[in-house]
Every structure is written in structure tokens, then in C-alpha cells.
Design a protein around this motif. Structure first.
Motif, short mmCIF file in Angstrom:
data_model
loop_
_atom_site.label_atom_id
_atom_site.label_comp_id
_atom_site.label_asym_id
_atom_site.label_seq_id
_atom_site.Cartn_x
_atom_site.Cartn_y
_atom_site.Cartn_z
N LYS A 204 0.83 -1.21 0.00
CA LYS A 204 0.00 0.00 0.00
C LYS A 204 0.86 1.25 0.00
O LYS A 204 0.56 2.22 -0.69
N ILE B 249 -8.19 1.34 -4.80
CA ILE B 249 -7.73 -0.03 -4.56
C ILE B 249 -8.79 -0.77 -3.75
O ILE B 249 -9.10 -0.40 -2.62
N LEU C 198 -5.97 -6.34 -2.37
CA LEU C 198 -4.57 -6.68 -2.62
C LEU C 198 -4.32 -8.07 -2.07
O LEU C 198 -4.71 -8.37 -0.95
N VAL D 156 -3.80 -7.17 -7.74
CA VAL D 156 -4.45 -5.91 -7.39
C VAL D 156 -5.81 -5.87 -8.07
O VAL D 156 -5.90 -6.06 -9.28
N MET E 39 -8.70 -3.17 -8.63
CA MET E 39 -8.87 -1.73 -8.48
C MET E 39 -9.91 -1.22 -9.46
O MET E 39 -10.38 -1.95 -10.32
#
Length: 96
Positions: free
Chosen positions: A5, A26, A29, A38, A40
Motif C-alpha cells: 500500500k 484499490i 490486494l 491488485v 482496483m
């Protein structure tokens, strides 16, 4: 996972000038065996900065020695909204 992050906070939405983590882009993860996944979104489906932002995510994470590869999935559900931003960014952008 915090180091991932922190790394992603170096990737900015160039139109808003805010990093993608604090912007709330985001959603998920995962970090397993050197592979980062990821999930997003972007602020709008037609975002002209799509490739630039996704490329920025990949480049930033691939620069970390612990990471062997990066997979990025852009999703549109749930849709992004200003409520996903950090309180500091909401205040800076006038949403509070």
C-alpha cells in the motif's frame, strides 16, 4: 502487505493529483509467493488515464525486490464514489 500500500501511494491520478490509495481506487490486494494481485477501479469507466494509472501500478510494484510479478484487474463494480476517499482527501477536495 502495508509495504505494498505504501508503494501504491506513489501512484497518482494525474487529473486529481491524489494517490490511488487515498483516492479509494484499490479494492483488494493479495500477495502470495512473490505475486501481487491488485483489484482496483478508476474514477470513471471512460477514464483517459486508464493505461497510465494501471501501468504506474505495475511499474511501482515491480520495482520492489520482494515482488516477482504483478496482476492488475480493473473492475467497475462496485462503482467508485467520492465516499471511498480518505477523510483527508475529501477535505482537500472540498467533499467535507
Amino acid at each position: 502487505m502495508e509495504f505494498i500500500k505504501d508503494c501504491l501511494k506513489e501512484v497518482y491520478d494525474p487529473e486529481l493529483g491524489v494517490n490511488i490509495v487515498d483516492l479509494g481506487l484499490i479494492y483488494d490486494l493479495q500477495f502470495v509467493d512473490g505475486i501481487v494481485s491488485v483489484v482496483m477501479t478508476l474514477t470513471t469507466p471512460g477514464c483517459p488515464m486508464h493505461d497510465m494509472i494501471v501501468g504506474g501500478v505495475k511499474r511501482a510494484l515491480e520495482a520492489l525486490p520482494e515482488i516477482l510479478s504483478v496482476e492488475v484487474e480493473v473492475v467497475w463494480e462496485p462503482a467508485w464514489s467520492p465516499s471511498l476517499m480518505s477523510d483527508e482527501v475529501k477535505e482537500d477536495l472540498g467533499y467535507m
